[in-house]
Write an enzyme that holds these catalytic residues in place. Sequence first.
Site, PDB file in Angstrom:
ATOM      1  N   TYR A   1       0.945  -1.098  -0.061  1.00 46.09           N
ATOM      2  CA  TYR A   1      -0.364  -0.088  -0.028  1.00 46.09           C
ATOM      3  C   TYR A   1       1.031   1.898   0.313  1.00 46.09           C
ATOM      4  CZ  TYR A   1      -4.998  -1.232   0.292  1.00 46.09           C
ATOM      5  OH  TYR A   1      -6.299  -1.331  -0.416  1.00 46.09           O
TER       6      TYR A   1
ATOM      7  N   GLU B   1      -0.674   4.692  -0.882  1.00 49.83           N
ATOM      8  CA  GLU B   1      -1.128   5.878  -0.782  1.00 49.83           C
ATOM      9  C   GLU B   1      -0.242   7.128  -1.127  1.00 49.83           C
ATOM     10  OE1 GLU B   1      -2.355   3.531   0.276  1.00 49.83           O
ATOM     11  OE2 GLU B   1      -4.501   3.899   0.593  1.00 49.83           O
TER      12      GLU B   1
ATOM     13  N   ASP C   1      -6.546  13.031 -26.061  1.00 50.75           N
ATOM     14  CA  ASP C   1      -6.743  11.728 -25.580  1.00 50.75           C
ATOM     15  C   ASP C   1      -5.430  10.993 -26.013  1.00 50.75           C
ATOM     16  OD1 ASP C   1      -6.904   8.800 -25.026  1.00 50.75           O
ATOM     17  OD2 ASP C   1      -9.239   9.480 -24.290  1.00 50.75           O
TER      18      ASP C   1
ATOM     19  N   THR D   1      -4.118   5.094 -22.718  1.00 49.17           N
ATOM     20  CA  THR D   1      -3.405   4.062 -21.917  1.00 49.17           C
ATOM     21  C   THR D   1      -1.668   3.591 -22.344  1.00 49.17           C
ATOM     22  OG1 THR D   1      -4.472   3.047 -23.947  1.00 49.17           O
ATOM     23  CG2 THR D   1      -5.469   3.739 -21.662  1.00 49.17           C
TER      24      THR D   1
ATOM     25  N   LYS E   1      -1.593   0.225 -25.489  1.00 46.87           N
ATOM     26  CA  LYS E   1      -2.198   0.216 -26.216  1.00 46.87           C
ATOM     27  C   LYS E   1      -0.507  -0.343 -27.313  1.00 46.87           C
ATOM     28  CE  LYS E   1      -6.937   1.791 -25.915  1.00 46.87           C
ATOM     29  NZ  LYS E   1      -7.221   2.687 -24.846  1.00 46.87           N
TER      30      LYS E   1
ATOM     31  N   ARG F   1      -1.353  -2.797 -19.119  1.00 45.53           N
ATOM     32  CA  ARG F   1      -2.924  -2.203 -18.529  1.00 45.53           C
ATOM     33  C   ARG F   1      -2.508  -1.923 -17.796  1.00 45.53           C
ATOM     34  NH1 ARG F   1      -5.847  -4.851 -22.156  1.00 45.53           N
ATOM     35  NH2 ARG F   1      -7.543  -3.554 -22.160  1.00 45.53           N
TER      36      ARG F   1
HETATM   37  N1  DSN Z   1     -11.776  -0.481 -25.741  1.00 44.20           N
HETATM   38  C1  DSN Z   1     -10.609   0.566 -25.679  1.00 44.20           C
HETATM   39  C2  DSN Z   1     -10.537   0.579 -27.462  1.00 44.20           C
HETATM   40  O1  DSN Z   1     -10.315  -0.818 -27.652  1.00 44.20           O
HETATM   41  O2  DSN Z   1      -9.813   1.109 -28.447  1.00 44.20           O
HETATM   42  C3  DSN Z   1     -10.957   1.712 -26.193  1.00 44.20           C
HETATM   43  O3  DSN Z   1     -10.712   1.770 -24.311  1.00 44.20           O
END
Ligand code: DSN
Length: 424
Positions: free
Chosen positions: A55, A57, A201, A227, A230, A236
């Site tokens: 933990y 925080e 974003d 994120t 990707k 993730r």
């Molecule tokens: N679920 C993601 C995508 O496939 O683009 C976006 O959050």
Amino acid sequence: MDHLITNLEQRDPEVAEAIVNEARRQHTHLELIASENFVSEAVLQAMGSVFTNKYAEGYPGKRYYGGCEFVDRVETLAIERAKKLFNADHANVQPNAGSPANMAIYLTALQHGDKVLGMNLSHGGHLTHGHHLNFSGKMFQILAYGVERDSETIDYNQLRQIAERERPKMIITGASAYSRIIDFKRVGEIARSVGAVHMADIAHIAGMVATGLHPSPVPHAEFVTSTTHKTLRGPRGGFILCKQSWAKDLDRTVFPGIQGGPLVHMIAAKAVCFLEALQPEFKIYQQQVVRNADALARTIAAQGFRIVSGGTDNHLFVVDVFARGITGKQAEEALDRANITVNKNTIPFETNPPFIASGIRIGSPAVTTRGMREAEMEQIGEWIGYVLQEIEDQSRQKGVKEKVLQLIERFPLYLSRQRIATPL
Ligand code: DSN
């Protein structure tokens, strides 16, 4: 990764079996979902580390728990690497995913009920940019811009007109199914002219932004969210970049505003991901991602399928399969039977329900990580066209599946050949 599961196999054979089967599925299918990728074993190891026990925080040097000296080290590494990678003033690496990263921006810069201008979901936007069923659509008054009917590229004039008329508090750029370069500079200027905050974003295009293959929004937006899993090819998770003037407020919104204890094992894996993305090989990888998406789109178009906006500048594109009389759902299912994984996707000015959809979205990051190049993309594009031309013909699907299984043998992934061949 055989060695990573040996202990688990003894403790919990059922979970171990599911993991091995998933690794086998990833190995035996062509992964063309644009938002997915395959992380390195270094990232996997950091995710599976003892940091999951801790933990912590707070932030480096200011924690609410003792014993955080190594947590501080790893979070500082992640922060410094993210700042360097994107040339940003400030980074917060604690968001557990893209959705809480976006929530953190809204709760930092907006009041309940404020007007927000984001991209229409069916034109390529994202749920968290104002869909009526999402918290963003419930908490704020959402306005949407979209693409032009002819070019299917962002209608910046429409965006400006809406912004000037409605004076939103925030303008959101970024998308989850848009294949063209986004003009962050232009939107930044529009936002400034109407007194709005600009949030970009970049969840989908982060890898290209990090390597200079897509213009960066960092100089043109108060906030940038992303994120890590990707095109950036990390674990993730989410992270946020912002101007120094917002740093304190933003950090307070992430913790204690939205999240409690940060997922330190995931932060460690994000640090590894940022280090990998800082290496010269990562730029070569991103260049190949873009070339592969282009080769795949051209091959599918050459077989008579309409590509939304006519092509791609990034890692993905959307095929309008409804123009050939089949739905996105049918196309996804037929390709699935041929071991080719894609997702159905709405197209601009969609006429079908989203669960049926008129398109499929196709992306190149995962197959590029496996080492595939233009020659394989041309082959795969031909198989996709062949299956879609006769959607009911199961022998075509079966024939393509056999060819896919031959192709992937040259591109191993995670498991040893022996493990792939031996069911538990
Ligand atoms: N679920 C993601 C995508 O496939 O683009 C976006 O959050």
